[in-house]
Design an enzyme around this catalytic site. Structure first.
Site, PDB file in Angstrom:
ATOM      1  N   CYS A 190      -5.200  79.023   1.273  1.00 17.38           N
ATOM      2  CA  CYS A 190      -4.980  77.826   2.088  1.00 17.38           C
ATOM      3  C   CYS A 190      -5.991  76.774   1.689  1.00 17.38           C
ATOM      4  O   CYS A 190      -5.763  75.995   0.785  1.00 17.38           O
ATOM      5  CB  CYS A 190      -5.020  78.128   3.584  1.00 17.38           C
ATOM      6  SG  CYS A 190      -6.419  79.095   4.136  1.00 17.38           S
ATOM      7  N   SER A 191      -7.144  76.762   2.313  1.00 13.48           N
ATOM      8  CA  SER A 191      -8.125  75.732   1.983  1.00 13.48           C
ATOM      9  C   SER A 191      -9.509  76.166   2.430  1.00 13.48           C
ATOM     10  O   SER A 191     -10.295  75.344   2.869  1.00 13.48           O
ATOM     11  CB  SER A 191      -7.751  74.418   2.651  1.00 13.48           C
ATOM     12  OG  SER A 191      -7.528  74.655   4.032  1.00 13.48           O
ATOM     13  N   CYS A 192      -9.815  77.455   2.326  1.00 13.86           N
ATOM     14  CA  CYS A 192     -11.142  77.938   2.697  1.00 13.86           C
ATOM     15  C   CYS A 192     -12.173  77.225   1.818  1.00 13.86           C
ATOM     16  O   CYS A 192     -11.959  77.045   0.616  1.00 13.86           O
ATOM     17  CB  CYS A 192     -11.243  79.446   2.510  1.00 13.86           C
ATOM     18  SG  CYS A 192     -10.093  80.351   3.561  1.00 13.86           S
ATOM     19  N   CYS A 213      -9.167  77.713  -3.317  1.00 14.01           N
ATOM     20  CA  CYS A 213      -8.640  78.638  -2.312  1.00 14.01           C
ATOM     21  C   CYS A 213      -7.140  78.625  -2.487  1.00 14.01           C
ATOM     22  O   CYS A 213      -6.469  77.668  -2.092  1.00 14.01           O
ATOM     23  CB  CYS A 213      -9.011  78.220  -0.895  1.00 14.01           C
ATOM     24  SG  CYS A 213      -8.232  79.278   0.347  1.00 14.01           S
TER      25      CYS A 213
END
Lengths: 201, 121
Positions: free
Chosen positions: A108-110, A105
């Site tokens: 961000c950090s999906c 991702c």
């Protein structure tokens, strides 16, 4: 940050801010502290990559399920009661002889929480997020995974709406294995794409 | 691009260290509050991803990701402020109240907001 003070009670600034937000939001009736505890417990102990490993093992064992997973991963995964909380859609990407899949991702950090739990630290850190797209082969080598030069690497960039689950290739020598036994060969990293399924011992 | 020629900022991927998902309790609480507020419909997950992204993509984000939940918390506060659900000054004041309460709490006892010697209303 978190220094230990043995002489005094002290909240570090982040802990104090979290408590402040919790107090304010609870007083406004926007959150219920008991519900917060349940969510923490769920993500710390109940949801983890075992869920995803069961999905993969089922796909390896049951061609009809694999086909469903390929066409509509959201529904196929929900059928095992692994439901995403954020209304996100899931897509399963299958490794083949020709193509290896890798998930990142960059935004961000999906991450597919419902099947993998919460992401490892490196998944959230800037080097992986930036380099997985630019130099996936180099990144995989740092994970100890050297792929043949003619194998294509496809990188999937997750979003808030769409998350990916890598279905690794089933290792040879596992004919007739139960789904439970197969699931033990499927690591979290194999479902992100930074590893392959384990070889049977 | 070879990683070896990159500068220290592009540090090694922290491969071998598999830290627990939450290093400290406040991180778990910040995470859970975000999930709970989303469940209540106060923001969409897309809005959240955007708020978080604008923090973690900043130049100050550590290469090893240890400060991830610090960015998470800043993102949550900013989103709540932009939605009018709280004001920065209120969070500042309440955080100070919690810090005063902590100082006033005897060692080994649970820290309660009631222990704040100068309570705010």
């Amino acid at each position: 940050m978190s220094h230990n003070h043995d002489h005094d009670n002290e909240l570090d600034p982040f802990a104090a801010r979290v408590r402040a937000l919790e107090t304010i939001l609870t007083r406004k009736g926007l959150i219920d502290p008991a519900a917060i505890d349940v969510i923490v417990d769920t993500y710390e102990t109940r949801i983890g990559p075992r869920n995803g490993a069961k999905v993969v093992a089922k796909a390896w064992s049951d061609p009809a399920y694999a086909d469903w997973l390929r066409r509509d991963a959201t529904a196929a995964i929900e059928s095992l009661s692994y439901t995403g909380r954020q209304g996100e859609h899931m897509q399963a990407v299958f490794n083949t002889e020709d193509t290896h899949n890798l998930v990142v991702c960059t935004l961000c950090s999906c991450y597919p929480w419902s099947v993998l739990g919460l992401p490892p630290v490196w998944y959230k850190a800037p080097p992986y997020r930036s380099r997985a797209v630019i130099d996936p082969r180099g990144v995989l080598e740092e994970f100890g995974l050297t792929l043949p030069a003619d194998k294509k690497i496809r990188v999937w960039d997750s979003t808030a709406e769409l998350r990916y689950l890598v279905v690794p290739m089933r290792p040879d020598g596992t004919e007739g294995w139960s789904e439970e036994r197969l699931a033990d060969l499927v690591s979290r990293d194999a479902m992100i794409g930074t590893a392959l399924a384990r070889q049977p011992a | 691009m070879s990683r070896r020629e990159a500068n220290d900022h592009a540090a090694d991927l922290p491969l071998s260290v598999d830290a627990p998902v939450f290093a400290e309790p406040w991180q778990a609480e910040a995470f859970a509050m975000t999930v709970a507020l989303h469940d209540k419909g106060l923001f969409s997950w897309g809005e959240w991803a955007q708020a978080l992204s604008s923090q973690v993509k900043g130049p100050g984000a550590a290469a090893d990701g240890h400060d991830y939940y610090e960015h998470w918390l800043v993102a949550l506060e900013s989103l709540l402020v932009s939605k009018g659900l709280t004001a920065r000054a209120d969070v500042d004041a309440m955080a100070e109240a919690w810090e005063r309460a902590a100082h006033a709490t005897p060692h080994g006892k649970p820290i309660l907001l009631e222990n704040d010697p100068r309570p705010i209303r």
